[in-house]
Write an enzyme that holds these catalytic residues in place. Structure first.
Site, PDB file in Angstrom:
ATOM      1  N   GLN A  32      85.452 -37.133  26.497  1.00  0.00           N
ATOM      2  CA  GLN A  32      86.446 -36.066  26.284  1.00  0.00           C
ATOM      3  C   GLN A  32      87.085 -35.670  27.608  1.00  0.00           C
ATOM      4  OE1 GLN A  32      83.764 -33.374  24.318  1.00  0.00           O
ATOM      5  NE2 GLN A  32      82.204 -33.668  25.883  1.00  0.00           N
ATOM      6  N   ASP A 156      74.649 -27.146  18.724  1.00  0.00           N
ATOM      7  CA  ASP A 156      75.788 -26.501  19.384  1.00  0.00           C
ATOM      8  C   ASP A 156      76.796 -27.569  19.767  1.00  0.00           C
ATOM      9  OD1 ASP A 156      77.545 -24.949  20.767  1.00  0.00           O
ATOM     10  OD2 ASP A 156      76.231 -24.604  22.489  1.00  0.00           O
TER      11      ASP A 156
END
Ligand code: AG3
Length: 277
Positions: A32, A156
């Site tokens: 990313q 998460d």
């Protein structure tokens, strides 16, 4: 970034603008685009693929709710796992529980862990705890390979696009339920009850194939789309209906989580309760 504002396209109809004073870091990781900003009013901010992951002004609401709810419904959590969460915020909160002997964090992108160490010392401080172990790896594989190891798992992840997609599917929930001992509890951020309704519904259905009980709870995170955020709680075996007030008090000062907030978080407005039907 334009006009000194970082912009997240939160939904096709809604944008968030955060005023920036400085870009502190930017890199393309194998997974990313990672960026760290100094904002003018919200402290430092971490963005992945132009999506806000945390700001210092409100990270604690999210991290406290992700950690303390599953930790305190469990009668005695000793071993915990954070899947994703490479910034360390959920890990920091888990480590506040004295019952914890060992807490692992497995994030696919070690660049997030590195950036957190450098730019967010107040969030990543748990990495230095001798009970903590940080692993660079695929959470889906890790969970599959560690049956019967954990009392609590907190998932998460980023939004359900790209590498995170598999963390919201029945296959993952089945291996997560196996990775838990009994009783066991899994928490997971599942998005906005306003803007991700079909997704939350489908995710609850997928989790139900693996857990004995699936609940939803909510909390406020001002910099996430809509502000009101949904968390899933997957339960293996039976846990207390409430939680241990003594252990909650022993955590020391929390800024969002409290006994009342815990109860209130499960009091779902009808439009959220609907997502469980
Ligand atoms: N995990 C990502 C929560 C999703 C935020 N979504 C959004 N802003 N569209 C948070 C990581 C913090 N530990």
């Amino acid at each position: 970034m334009s006009d000194g504002y970082f912009t997240e396209q939160q939904t096709p109809h809604l944008r968030l603008g955060v005023r920036i004073s400085r870009k502190l870091h930017e890199e393309s990781t194998p997974y990313q685009r990672l960026a760290v900003y100094e904002t003018t009013g919200l402290g430092r901010m971490l963005a992945l693929d132009e999506i806000v992951q945390l700001t210092e002004s409100d990270e604690w609401t999210y991290h406290e709710m992700m950690a303390h709810v599953p930790m305190l419904v469990h009668p005695c959590p000793r071993r915990a796992l954070v899947v994703g969460g490479g910034d360390g915020g959920v890990l920091r909160e888990i480590l506040r529980h004295r019952t914890v002997a060992h807490a692992e964090l497995v994030d696919i992108d070690e660049a997030v862990v590195r950036a957190a160490r450098e730019f967010f010392p107040g969030v990543s401080c748990g990495f230095a705890d001798p009970r903590a172990r940080v692993i660079a790896g695929d959470g889906i594989v890790h969970v599959r390979d560690h049956p019967g190891e954990y009392d609590v798992i907190a998932v998460d992840s980023t939004d359900p696009i790209g590498p995170a997609v598999g963390l919201f599917q029945a296959g993952f929930y089945r291996s997560a339920a196996k990775a838990l001992r009994s009783p066991g509890a899994l928490s997971q951020q599942v998005g906005s009850p306003f803007y991700n309704r079909d997704f939350v519904r489908e995710t609850v259905a997928a989790a139900r194939t693996a857990f004995d009980e699936v609940r939803l709870y909510t909390g406020v995170v001002p910099t996430y789309p809509g502000g009101l955020w949904c968390y899933l709680l997957g339960i293996k075996g039976t846990v207390a209906a409430g939680f241990d007030a003594g252990r909650a008090a022993a955590l020391g000062p929390t800024r969002y989580y409290s006994a009342e907030v815990h109860r209130q978080a499960f009091a779902l407005p009808p439009f959220v309760a609907e997502l469980l039907r």
